[in-house]
Design a protein around this motif. Structure first.
Motif, short mmCIF file in Angstrom:
data_model
loop_
_atom_site.label_atom_id
_atom_site.label_comp_id
_atom_site.label_asym_id
_atom_site.label_seq_id
_atom_site.Cartn_x
_atom_site.Cartn_y
_atom_site.Cartn_z
N SER A 197 6.06 2.16 26.64
CA SER A 197 5.08 1.91 27.69
C SER A 197 5.15 2.97 28.79
O SER A 197 4.14 3.24 29.45
N ALA A 198 6.32 3.57 28.98
CA ALA A 198 6.47 4.58 30.04
C ALA A 198 5.56 5.78 29.77
O ALA A 198 4.94 6.34 30.68
N SER A 199 5.46 6.16 28.50
CA SER A 199 4.60 7.30 28.14
C SER A 199 3.21 6.86 27.72
O SER A 199 2.31 7.69 27.58
N GLY A 200 3.05 5.56 27.45
CA GLY A 200 1.76 5.06 26.99
C GLY A 200 1.43 5.46 25.57
O GLY A 200 0.26 5.42 25.16
N ASP A 201 2.44 5.84 24.80
CA ASP A 201 2.24 6.34 23.43
C ASP A 201 2.50 5.21 22.43
O ASP A 201 3.65 4.85 22.18
N ILE A 202 1.43 4.68 21.84
CA ILE A 202 1.56 3.55 20.93
C ILE A 202 2.28 3.92 19.64
O ILE A 202 2.81 3.05 18.94
N THR A 203 2.35 5.21 19.31
CA THR A 203 3.01 5.62 18.07
C THR A 203 4.51 5.30 18.09
O THR A 203 5.16 5.34 17.05
N GLY A 204 5.04 4.98 19.27
CA GLY A 204 6.44 4.58 19.35
C GLY A 204 6.71 3.28 18.62
O GLY A 204 7.87 2.95 18.33
N LEU A 205 5.65 2.53 18.28
CA LEU A 205 5.81 1.27 17.55
C LEU A 205 5.82 1.47 16.03
O LEU A 205 6.08 0.53 15.29
N ALA A 206 5.52 2.68 15.58
CA ALA A 206 5.35 2.92 14.14
C ALA A 206 6.59 2.56 13.34
O ALA A 206 6.50 2.08 12.21
N ILE A 207 7.78 2.79 13.91
CA ILE A 207 9.02 2.50 13.17
C ILE A 207 9.08 1.03 12.78
O ILE A 207 9.54 0.67 11.70
N GLY A 208 8.57 0.14 13.65
CA GLY A 208 8.54 -1.28 13.32
C GLY A 208 7.61 -1.56 12.16
O GLY A 208 7.91 -2.39 11.29
N TYR A 209 6.47 -0.85 12.11
CA TYR A 209 5.54 -1.01 11.00
C TYR A 209 6.20 -0.57 9.68
O TYR A 209 6.05 -1.23 8.65
N PHE A 210 6.92 0.55 9.74
CA PHE A 210 7.55 1.07 8.51
C PHE A 210 8.64 0.14 8.00
O PHE A 210 8.78 -0.06 6.78
N ILE A 211 9.42 -0.44 8.92
CA ILE A 211 10.46 -1.39 8.49
C ILE A 211 9.82 -2.61 7.84
O ILE A 211 10.25 -3.08 6.77
N GLY A 212 8.77 -3.14 8.47
CA GLY A 212 8.08 -4.29 7.89
C GLY A 212 7.50 -3.98 6.53
O GLY A 212 7.58 -4.79 5.59
N ALA A 213 6.92 -2.78 6.37
CA ALA A 213 6.35 -2.38 5.09
C ALA A 213 7.42 -2.30 4.01
O ALA A 213 7.22 -2.78 2.88
N ALA A 214 8.56 -1.71 4.34
CA ALA A 214 9.65 -1.58 3.35
C ALA A 214 10.16 -2.94 2.91
O ALA A 214 10.41 -3.16 1.71
N LEU A 215 10.30 -3.88 3.84
CA LEU A 215 10.80 -5.21 3.50
C LEU A 215 9.80 -5.98 2.63
O LEU A 215 10.19 -6.70 1.70
N MET A 216 8.50 -5.84 2.92
CA MET A 216 7.49 -6.51 2.10
C MET A 216 7.46 -5.93 0.68
O MET A 216 7.38 -6.69 -0.31
N ILE A 217 7.53 -4.62 0.56
CA ILE A 217 7.52 -4.01 -0.77
C ILE A 217 8.77 -4.43 -1.56
O ILE A 217 8.69 -4.73 -2.76
N ALA A 218 9.91 -4.49 -0.87
CA ALA A 218 11.15 -4.94 -1.54
C ALA A 218 11.01 -6.38 -2.02
O ALA A 218 11.47 -6.72 -3.12
N GLY A 219 10.38 -7.23 -1.22
CA GLY A 219 10.15 -8.61 -1.64
C GLY A 219 9.26 -8.68 -2.87
O GLY A 219 9.51 -9.48 -3.79
N GLY A 220 8.22 -7.84 -2.91
CA GLY A 220 7.34 -7.81 -4.08
C GLY A 220 8.06 -7.36 -5.33
O GLY A 220 7.84 -7.91 -6.42
N ILE A 221 8.92 -6.37 -5.21
CA ILE A 221 9.69 -5.89 -6.35
C ILE A 221 10.65 -6.97 -6.85
O ILE A 221 10.81 -7.19 -8.06
#
Length: 491
Positions: A433-457
């Protein structure tokens, strides 16, 4: 296998009689009486996410930061984990009906107290109490639903009911549009009224549930076969009346069991980890993936819109997101019975995970509208898979352990994914929020994506083909093995 006082050995056709019934008005009563708990959960989660801005001011709110909002979400989930484990083992011991009445009362108490919060610590404590009630509900309700719904419809009903969480989410989102409008309601009262309305809904559900019977499957195993017989005969009479036709003949599918009043926790643990290790790994993977994805994204989505995308009134955006989730669970649910559990769970987990990773890569190019559209597409698919995680845990373990198994995997998976998710996203929002850069949240998206794909496998490799099968065929009751020693049926 001494696990409690024995009361006799019986042969019963009650499971076959319940499974051969056609769908009727009586089954709709079960859906309404029990399935509405997820509406309450959706209402709670959405109110917290939508009202993050209202809780921050010192005067009208509670002086909370974005990290505090994430912490409140984590505390709610922690309470749900504790409640699931505590009430789950009581559900297997004392029955489904007693516990789904008690857990709803606990939720009612917690949400009423939340409306009277005076400071963040009070608010955190109330969120924990509310969470314990909801966690207990998951164990008691999923057990009862699966044991009362015919096998032909179990998959679609369970997925759709778990997806009804999003009815509450949509309702909560739209409520906040009015309750957070300072021209209509004083901002110091709006968020309190929202929590109070959840209590009113819960109070109404208590009356509906009084008509829901105890599970006959639980009754005959615990030495109360006469009561089980009366309940099933009454259900058969109601279904005949509702449908206006005679019931199909009962398959020659009786089971012989040795009744026990109690089943020891040691035996339950041995069942889960020793007899069904593959199923244990499967449920853990499914629950961790969906818990991180949903709790991380949805608990903090309102805060994301407000902090980075200039949205003052988040209710409309969250309502669109919620409607998409419910539509996905409702429209895709029949396929879990028609195409099967394994292809549907694998497909929904992997597809939603891949799309979430793509959204993380493109995060910097989204505005509020396009991010909501992307989220609606991703979670239209993910919601059916996430609901199927509860279906999986509730149908692939023996009846005596059902509620505790649901509670165990919900608690362990949610503790790993659901507590860490809101804490991580809350911290990411504060840091970015200090920089106002929303891309700082991307790491959370990537972790969630990896966990969902692992569940599907994990589902593709370890999944159980449970569609159209009796619960007793998917996993024999422990008391059947006690009476007639045999290896568990892997279905």
């Amino acid at each position: 296998m001494a696990s409690g006082a024995q009361t006799g050995t019986i042969t019963t056709d009650i499971p076959a009689r319940l499974d051969r019934m056609p769908w009727s008005r009586w089954h709709w009563m079960i859906v309404i009486g029990l399935g509405t708990v997820w509406i309450l959960d959706g209402l709670e989660v959405t109110i917290v996410g939508s009202m993050s801005a209202a809780l921050k001011p010192e005067g009208t709110g509670l002086g909370m930061s974005s990290a505090d909002i994430g912490l409140a979400g984590a505390i709610y989930v922690a309470g749900a984990c504790v409640g699931a484990l505590f009430f789950g083992q009581l559900t297997d011991r004392f029955g489904r009906k007693k516990l789904f009445m008690i857990t709803l009362a606990v939720y009612l108490l917690g949400t009423v107290l939340t409306a009277f919060s005076m400071n963040p610590m009070w608010y955190f404590a109330c969120r924990f109490i509310t969470g314990t009630g909801i966690g207990g509900e998951y164990a008691a309700i999923n057990s009862a639903i699966d044991e009362l719904i015919p096998k032909k419809y179990r998959g679609r009903v369970d997925v759709a009911i778990n997806g009804s969480f999003w009815i509450g989410a949509a309702g909560g989102s739209l409520l906040t549009v009015v309750l957070l409008n300072e021209a209509i309601i004083d901002p110091s009262w709006g968020w309190r009224i929202a929590f109070a309305l959840g209590a009113v809904l819960a109070f109404g559900i208590l009356f509906v549930r009084k008509a829901v019977p105890e599970s006959p499957r639980w009754l005959f195993i615990h030495g109360r076969e006469e009561e089980a017989e009366r309940i099933v005969s009454d259900i058969e009479g109601r279904v005949r009346h509702d449908t206006g036709t005679d019931l199909p003949a009962v398959d020659d599918d009786s089971i012989r069991i040795r009744q026990r009043k109690t089943i020891s926790l040691v035996l339950i643990a041995r069942t889960v980890f020793a007899l069904y290790p593959r199923r244990t790994i499967l449920c853990f993977a499914l629950f961790v993936g969906q818990a991180f994805l949903y709790n991380a994204f949805f608990f903090t989505y309102g805060d994301t819109l407000t902090t980075f995308l200039g949205v003052e009134q988040t209710g409309w955006y969250l309502a669109i997101f919620a409607v998409s989730n419910f539509a996905g669970a409702l429209l895709l649910s029949p396929l879990f019975d028609k195409l099967g559990r394994v292809p549907m769970i694998t497909g929904t987990y992997v597809t939603s995970g891949v799309l979430l990773a793509i959204a993380g890569i493109m995060l910097g190019s989204f505005d509020a509208v396009t991010l909501t559209i992307a989220g609606a597409i991703i979670f239209f698919i993910a919601s059916a898979g996430a609901s199927a995680a509860y279906l999986t845990a509730s149908e692939i373990f023996p009846m005596e352990t059902r509620a505790l198994c649901i509670a165990f995997f919900y608690a362990i998976g949610t503790a790993a994914g659901g507590i860490s998710g809101p804490l991580l996203f809350g911290r990411l929002i504060d840091d970015a929020s200090a920089s106002g850069d929303i891309t700082g949240l991307a790491i959370g998206y990537f972790i969630g994506a990896a966990l969902m794909i692992a569940g599907g496998i994990a589902e593709a490799i370890l999944g159980v083909k449970a569609e159209g099968q009796s619960l007793e065929n998917i996993a024999k009751p422990l008391t059947v093995e006690d009476a007639e020693p045999s290896a568990p049926n892997p279905a």
